[in-house]
Design a protein around this motif. Structure first.
Motif, PDB file in Angstrom:
ATOM      1  N   LEU A  39       0.793  -1.313   0.172  1.00 14.05           N
ATOM      2  CA  LEU A  39       0.018   0.104   0.019  1.00 14.05           C
ATOM      3  C   LEU A  39       0.935   1.223   0.177  1.00 14.05           C
ATOM      4  O   LEU A  39       1.854   1.170   0.729  1.00 14.05           O
ATOM      5  N   TRP A  40       0.609   2.041  -0.823  1.00 13.53           N
ATOM      6  CA  TRP A  40       1.099   3.360  -0.901  1.00 13.53           C
ATOM      7  C   TRP A  40       0.010   4.619  -0.651  1.00 13.53           C
ATOM      8  O   TRP A  40      -0.759   4.722  -1.572  1.00 13.53           O
ATOM      9  N   LEU A  41       0.324   5.227   0.576  1.00  6.28           N
ATOM     10  CA  LEU A  41      -0.647   6.639   0.632  1.00  6.28           C
ATOM     11  C   LEU A  41       0.059   7.701   0.605  1.00  6.28           C
ATOM     12  O   LEU A  41       1.280   7.990   1.265  1.00  6.28           O
ATOM     13  N   HIS A  42      -0.277   8.840  -0.280  1.00  3.87           N
ATOM     14  CA  HIS A  42       0.437  10.133  -0.158  1.00  3.87           C
ATOM     15  C   HIS A  42      -0.591  11.089   0.012  1.00  3.87           C
ATOM     16  O   HIS A  42      -1.767  11.301  -0.687  1.00  3.87           O
ATOM     17  N   TRP A  43      -0.038  11.933   0.817  1.00  4.57           N
ATOM     18  CA  TRP A  43      -0.847  12.987   1.587  1.00  4.57           C
ATOM     19  C   TRP A  43      -0.437  14.273   1.331  1.00  4.57           C
ATOM     20  O   TRP A  43       0.846  14.580   0.955  1.00  4.57           O
ATOM     21  N   ASP A  44      -1.252  15.334   1.376  1.00  9.25           N
ATOM     22  CA  ASP A  44      -0.921  16.666   1.482  1.00  9.25           C
ATOM     23  C   ASP A  44      -0.838  17.094   3.031  1.00  9.25           C
ATOM     24  O   ASP A  44      -1.878  17.141   3.740  1.00  9.25           O
ATOM     25  N   ARG A  45       0.292  17.406   3.377  1.00 12.67           N
ATOM     26  CA  ARG A  45       0.536  17.661   4.844  1.00 12.67           C
ATOM     27  C   ARG A  45      -0.044  18.820   5.483  1.00 12.67           C
ATOM     28  O   ARG A  45      -0.343  18.806   6.464  1.00 12.67           O
ATOM     29  N   SER A  46      -0.676  19.975   4.624  1.00 10.69           N
ATOM     30  CA  SER A  46      -1.187  21.021   4.912  1.00 10.69           C
ATOM     31  C   SER A  46      -2.833  20.704   5.348  1.00 10.69           C
ATOM     32  O   SER A  46      -3.386  21.549   5.845  1.00 10.69           O
ATOM     33  N   SER A  47      -3.306  19.562   5.007  1.00 16.42           N
ATOM     34  CA  SER A  47      -4.627  19.180   5.299  1.00 16.42           C
ATOM     35  C   SER A  47      -4.940  18.675   6.790  1.00 16.42           C
ATOM     36  O   SER A  47      -4.046  18.111   7.652  1.00 16.42           O
ATOM     37  N   ALA A  48      -5.561  19.392   7.476  1.00 18.18           N
ATOM     38  CA  ALA A  48      -6.008  19.081   8.827  1.00 18.18           C
ATOM     39  C   ALA A  48      -6.561  17.499   9.154  1.00 18.18           C
ATOM     40  O   ALA A  48      -6.329  16.843  10.052  1.00 18.18           O
ATOM     41  N   LEU A  49      -7.361  17.109   8.118  1.00 21.66           N
ATOM     42  CA  LEU A  49      -7.843  15.683   8.021  1.00 21.66           C
ATOM     43  C   LEU A  49      -6.640  14.651   7.919  1.00 21.66           C
ATOM     44  O   LEU A  49      -6.676  13.564   8.454  1.00 21.66           O
ATOM     45  N   ARG A 107       8.198  13.823   3.074  1.00 21.24           N
ATOM     46  CA  ARG A 107       8.527  13.045   4.443  1.00 21.24           C
ATOM     47  C   ARG A 107       7.817  11.680   4.220  1.00 21.24           C
ATOM     48  O   ARG A 107       6.647  11.332   3.584  1.00 21.24           O
ATOM     49  N   ILE A 108       8.424  10.412   4.199  1.00 19.57           N
ATOM     50  CA  ILE A 108       8.103   9.078   4.150  1.00 19.57           C
ATOM     51  C   ILE A 108       8.269   8.524   5.313  1.00 19.57           C
ATOM     52  O   ILE A 108       9.261   8.230   6.230  1.00 19.57           O
ATOM     53  N   HIS A 109       7.225   7.538   5.649  1.00 16.90           N
ATOM     54  CA  HIS A 109       7.323   6.459   6.576  1.00 16.90           C
ATOM     55  C   HIS A 109       6.972   4.979   5.856  1.00 16.90           C
ATOM     56  O   HIS A 109       6.012   5.124   5.314  1.00 16.90           O
ATOM     57  N   ALA A 110       7.948   4.268   6.102  1.00 19.75           N
ATOM     58  CA  ALA A 110       8.034   3.052   5.404  1.00 19.75           C
ATOM     59  C   ALA A 110       8.157   1.785   6.109  1.00 19.75           C
ATOM     60  O   ALA A 110       8.900   1.895   6.739  1.00 19.75           O
ATOM     61  N   SER A 111       7.197   0.962   5.874  1.00 23.57           N
ATOM     62  CA  SER A 111       7.634  -0.587   6.458  1.00 23.57           C
ATOM     63  C   SER A 111       7.231  -1.662   5.442  1.00 23.57           C
ATOM     64  O   SER A 111       7.548  -1.292   4.221  1.00 23.57           O
ATOM     65  N   THR A 141       7.153  -3.155  -4.958  1.00 27.05           N
ATOM     66  CA  THR A 141       7.114  -3.481  -3.397  1.00 27.05           C
ATOM     67  C   THR A 141       7.187  -2.092  -2.702  1.00 27.05           C
ATOM     68  O   THR A 141       7.602  -1.040  -3.294  1.00 27.05           O
ATOM     69  N   ALA A 142       7.308  -1.893  -1.401  1.00 26.60           N
ATOM     70  CA  ALA A 142       7.373  -0.697  -0.537  1.00 26.60           C
ATOM     71  C   ALA A 142       8.866  -0.235  -0.536  1.00 26.60           C
ATOM     72  O   ALA A 142       9.065   0.907  -0.687  1.00 26.60           O
ATOM     73  N   SER A 143       9.736  -1.229  -0.718  1.00 26.17           N
ATOM     74  CA  SER A 143      10.922  -0.998  -0.924  1.00 26.17           C
ATOM     75  C   SER A 143      11.395  -0.403  -2.269  1.00 26.17           C
ATOM     76  O   SER A 143      12.171   0.847  -2.422  1.00 26.17           O
ATOM     77  N   ASP A 144      10.537  -0.752  -3.175  1.00 29.25           N
ATOM     78  CA  ASP A 144      10.748  -0.225  -4.619  1.00 29.25           C
ATOM     79  C   ASP A 144      10.070   1.458  -4.708  1.00 29.25           C
ATOM     80  O   ASP A 144      10.832   2.105  -5.239  1.00 29.25           O
ATOM     81  N   VAL A 145       9.136   1.459  -3.944  1.00 31.25           N
ATOM     82  CA  VAL A 145       8.402   2.907  -3.660  1.00 31.25           C
ATOM     83  C   VAL A 145       9.651   3.830  -3.514  1.00 31.25           C
ATOM     84  O   VAL A 145       9.881   5.125  -4.083  1.00 31.25           O
ATOM     85  N   LEU A 146      10.573   3.519  -2.194  1.00 27.88           N
ATOM     86  CA  LEU A 146      11.344   4.380  -1.951  1.00 27.88           C
ATOM     87  C   LEU A 146      12.544   4.662  -3.005  1.00 27.88           C
ATOM     88  O   LEU A 146      12.796   5.701  -3.074  1.00 27.88           O
ATOM     89  N   LEU A 147      12.855   3.519  -3.759  1.00 25.21           N
ATOM     90  CA  LEU A 147      13.831   3.761  -4.587  1.00 25.21           C
ATOM     91  C   LEU A 147      13.371   4.804  -5.781  1.00 25.21           C
ATOM     92  O   LEU A 147      14.166   5.402  -6.339  1.00 25.21           O
ATOM     93  N   TYR A 148      12.240   4.277  -5.997  1.00 22.53           N
ATOM     94  CA  TYR A 148      11.690   5.220  -7.414  1.00 22.53           C
ATOM     95  C   TYR A 148      11.643   6.588  -7.061  1.00 22.53           C
ATOM     96  O   TYR A 148      11.969   7.589  -8.013  1.00 22.53           O
ATOM     97  N   LEU A 149      11.012   6.739  -6.015  1.00 19.06           N
ATOM     98  CA  LEU A 149      11.114   8.284  -5.402  1.00 19.06           C
ATOM     99  C   LEU A 149      12.389   8.835  -5.294  1.00 19.06           C
ATOM    100  O   LEU A 149      12.431  10.132  -5.684  1.00 19.06           O
TER     101      LEU A 149
END
Length: 328
Positions: A39-49, A107-111, A141-149
């Protein structure tokens, strides 16, 4: 599909084969991943929600949430329990009317099977990864997401470093081709400031990539380590190029300063020669022009011609002396 007012920009389930499918915001809590899915979730940090979800529904510790939501960050790596990791990276600000070196924080949190990323301003790097996923050749994979970014962020930096090098190349070529060319100091200072600003963030980002090379995550592969090492080496090259750009800017400015000093020296030299050449003649004409009695030749009809011959003789004598002394 992300909910527009939730701050969730993209919610994607990676299929493990280079593709992905979007999911609804409402389905996040009851999502069950398949054996090969991530799963990859990409958020807007300025959003209160988005901040609320991160603090209450993400399952992250208060420590991790505080780091992800803090105002000011620098590129770094933070290892967390349960083989999770926090990455803080920077990318070029390529938004309209923006200055590229005003770098955007990612900013990224990855597991092992989930990646949560946050940004404040749009990033071309995430758009590039989404394009790869839509074509079925994106991260698996999640590891690939980090590398691609990280790779996409580094690629954009590469393009800017090349542009800076080309700008200083043009300035040096024009400086060599035209002795009268004057490089704009404002442009040179701006070029040096851009290089310094980029270097400020690339140094810690290079260290981040090096740490990812040394501290292999249990859910990554040996091939991932090689990629992180290559990214680190690329940043080393960029930093060296930026150092070279700054040094070449200084050389261009020094060359212009030296030319300006030479022009000033030549001007003062010519002024001194001219003053020295005319000083004796000025003295003679001033002496003969005094309004007192007894001036030689005042009553002689050939007095003016004689004075002109004297002045001319002095001029010829001075010219010969100056040539003899190689002042002319």
């Amino acid at each position: 599909m992300a909910k527009p007012d939730s701050g969730l920009l993209h919610a994607l389930v990676l299929d493990g084969h280079g593709g992905a499918r979007p999911i609804d915001y409402q389905n996040l809590d009851r999502l069950v991943l398949g054996d090969t899915e991530s799963l990859w979730l990409h958020w807007d940090r300025s959003s209160a929600l988005a901040r609320t979800w991160l603090e209450t529904n993400s399952g992250l510790s208060d420590f991790a949430c505080d780091l992800l939501l803090e105002e000011n960050t620098r590129p770094r790596l933070v290892m967390l329990p349960d083989d999770a990791v926090l990455l803080f990276m920077r990318g070029l600000n390529l938004n309209p009317d923006a200055v590229p070196e005003d770098m955007v924080s990612l900013r990224i949190h990855a597991s092992e099977r989930r990646v949560i990323s946050l940004r404040l301003r749009p990033l071309r790097a995430t758009e590039e990864v989404l394009r790869h996923l839509s074509q079925g050749r994106g991260p698996r994979t999640a590891s690939d997401v980090l590398l691609y970014l990280a790779d996409s962020l580094t690629e954009r930096i590469d393009e800017l470093v090349v542009q800076l090098g080309e700008q200083i190349d043009r300035e040096e070529d024009r400086l060599d081709a035209d002795p009268r060319y004057k490089p704009g100091q404002d442009g040179m200072f701006s070029l040096r400031r851009t290089a310094a600003s980029l270097r400020r963030f690339l140094l810690p980002q290079r260290e981040l990539y090096s740490q990812m090379t040394r501290n292999r995550l249990p859910w990554s592969t040996a091939e991932d380590t090689d990629y992180w090492n290559e990214l680190s080496n690329r940043l080393v090259r960029f930093i060296e190029e930026l150092d070279l750009v700054r040094e070449r800017v200084n050389l261009v400015l020094e060359a212009e300063q030296r030319r300006r000093s030479d022009r000033m020296t030549r001007t003062m030299y010519l002024l001194g020669i001219t003053t020295g050449f005319f000083l004796p003649m000025t003295f003679v004409t001033g002496l003969l022009g005094m309004n007192v009695g007894g001036i030689p030749g005042a009553d002689n009809p050939y007095g003016f011609i004689a004075a002109c011959l004297v002045v001319g003789g002095i001029a010829v004598l001075q010219w010969w002396v100056f040539r003899l002394l190689r002042w002319l």
